[in-house]
Write a protein that holds these residues in place. Structure first.
Motif, PDB file in Angstrom:
ATOM      1  N   TYR A   1     -10.276  -7.995  -3.509  1.00  0.00           N
ATOM      2  CA  TYR A   1      -9.775  -9.296  -3.908  1.00  0.00           C
ATOM      3  C   TYR A   1     -10.506  -9.718  -5.174  1.00  0.00           C
ATOM      4  O   TYR A   1     -11.699  -9.442  -5.334  1.00  0.00           O
ATOM      5  CB  TYR A   1     -10.003 -10.329  -2.803  1.00  0.00           C
TER       6      TYR A   1
ATOM      7  N   LYS B   1      -6.535   2.258  -5.739  1.00  0.00           N
ATOM      8  CA  LYS B   1      -7.123   0.989  -5.333  1.00  0.00           C
ATOM      9  C   LYS B   1      -6.199  -0.128  -5.775  1.00  0.00           C
ATOM     10  O   LYS B   1      -5.684  -0.103  -6.880  1.00  0.00           O
ATOM     11  CB  LYS B   1      -8.496   0.819  -5.970  1.00  0.00           C
ATOM     12  N   THR B   2      -5.983  -1.095  -4.893  1.00  0.00           N
ATOM     13  CA  THR B   2      -5.205  -2.270  -5.271  1.00  0.00           C
ATOM     14  C   THR B   2      -6.148  -3.458  -5.374  1.00  0.00           C
ATOM     15  O   THR B   2      -7.106  -3.569  -4.608  1.00  0.00           O
ATOM     16  CB  THR B   2      -4.070  -2.552  -4.260  1.00  0.00           C
TER      17      THR B   2
ATOM     18  N   SER C   1     -10.451 -10.426   6.531  1.00  0.00           N
ATOM     19  CA  SER C   1      -9.738  -9.394   5.766  1.00  0.00           C
ATOM     20  C   SER C   1      -9.564  -8.096   6.564  1.00  0.00           C
ATOM     21  O   SER C   1      -9.116  -7.087   6.012  1.00  0.00           O
ATOM     22  CB  SER C   1     -10.489  -9.098   4.456  1.00  0.00           C
TER      23      SER C   1
ATOM     24  N   PHE D   1       0.822  -1.210   0.000  1.00  0.00           N
ATOM     25  CA  PHE D   1       0.000   0.000   0.000  1.00  0.00           C
ATOM     26  C   PHE D   1       0.856   1.260   0.000  1.00  0.00           C
ATOM     27  O   PHE D   1       0.409   2.316  -0.431  1.00  0.00           O
ATOM     28  CB  PHE D   1      -0.954   0.020   1.191  1.00  0.00           C
TER      29      PHE D   1
ATOM     30  N   SER E   1      -6.044  -7.614  -5.533  1.00  0.00           N
ATOM     31  CA  SER E   1      -5.161  -8.736  -5.240  1.00  0.00           C
ATOM     32  C   SER E   1      -5.774 -10.042  -5.711  1.00  0.00           C
ATOM     33  O   SER E   1      -6.981 -10.242  -5.635  1.00  0.00           O
ATOM     34  CB  SER E   1      -4.913  -8.807  -3.735  1.00  0.00           C
TER      35      SER E   1
ATOM     36  N   ILE F   1      -5.941  -6.368   6.417  1.00  0.00           N
ATOM     37  CA  ILE F   1      -5.557  -5.755   5.139  1.00  0.00           C
ATOM     38  C   ILE F   1      -6.450  -4.550   4.817  1.00  0.00           C
ATOM     39  O   ILE F   1      -5.992  -3.550   4.280  1.00  0.00           O
ATOM     40  CB  ILE F   1      -5.535  -6.790   3.992  1.00  0.00           C
ATOM     41  N   ARG F   2      -7.719  -4.613   5.193  1.00  0.00           N
ATOM     42  CA  ARG F   2      -8.599  -3.454   4.978  1.00  0.00           C
ATOM     43  C   ARG F   2      -8.184  -2.281   5.861  1.00  0.00           C
ATOM     44  O   ARG F   2      -8.215  -1.124   5.435  1.00  0.00           O
ATOM     45  CB  ARG F   2     -10.056  -3.837   5.234  1.00  0.00           C
TER      46      ARG F   2
ATOM     47  N   TYR G   1      -9.023  -1.588  -1.342  1.00  0.00           N
ATOM     48  CA  TYR G   1      -8.573  -2.966  -1.495  1.00  0.00           C
ATOM     49  C   TYR G   1      -9.719  -3.806  -2.012  1.00  0.00           C
ATOM     50  O   TYR G   1     -10.853  -3.674  -1.556  1.00  0.00           O
ATOM     51  CB  TYR G   1      -8.106  -3.540  -0.149  1.00  0.00           C
TER      52      TYR G   1
ATOM     53  N   ALA H   1      -5.215  -0.696   4.268  1.00  0.00           N
ATOM     54  CA  ALA H   1      -5.650   0.096   3.111  1.00  0.00           C
ATOM     55  C   ALA H   1      -6.215   1.440   3.569  1.00  0.00           C
ATOM     56  O   ALA H   1      -5.877   2.489   3.005  1.00  0.00           O
ATOM     57  CB  ALA H   1      -6.693  -0.676   2.303  1.00  0.00           C
TER      58      ALA H   1
END
Length: 114
Positions: free
Chosen positions: A59, A12-13, A43, A4, A15, A46-47, A57, A50
């Motif tokens: 997926y 925005k990523t 999640s 990030f 994955s 990871i959120r 984020y 982000a």
């Protein structure tokens, strides 16, 4: 360093190797509330990262598709999608490529070229 950290605020990523999120459960899988809640909890880390980086984020489940790969290649060719390549190894050095990956220091894709 977190992936990030490479993103601009508001970016925005997406994955294909991370943790599926609640949106993925609901939209892509059509999952019910129990699975959606479980993936929301799974999640969370990871959120949170982000949000801390002011990024999004998502997926994405991959489904093999030559048409989609062609679209991605076209976006790369036009400069609309940027790839990050850390190192390129000749095929004869495939063992070294895997050793490099296992060190965990790659900052992008490691490519083995034929």
């Amino acid at each position: 360093m977190s992936s990030f950290a490479l993103l601009k605020p508001g970016a925005k990523t997406v994955s294909i190797a991370g943790v599926p999120d609640a949106t993925t459960a609901r939209v892509d899988l059509g999952a019910g509330p129990l699975v959606t809640a479980a993936l929301w909890a799974a999640s969370a880390k990871i959120r949170r990262e982000a949000r801390r980086r002011r990024a999004g984020y998502r997926y994405m489940f991959m489904h093999p598709s030559g048409e989609d790969l062609g679209l991605l290649a076209d976006l790369v060719d036009k400069g609309l999608l940027k790839t990050v390549t850390d190192r390129v190894f000749p095929f004869e050095q495939i063992a070294e490529a895997f050793a490099y990956l296992e060190q965990g220091h790659a900052k992008g894709k490691v490519v083995v070229q034929m």
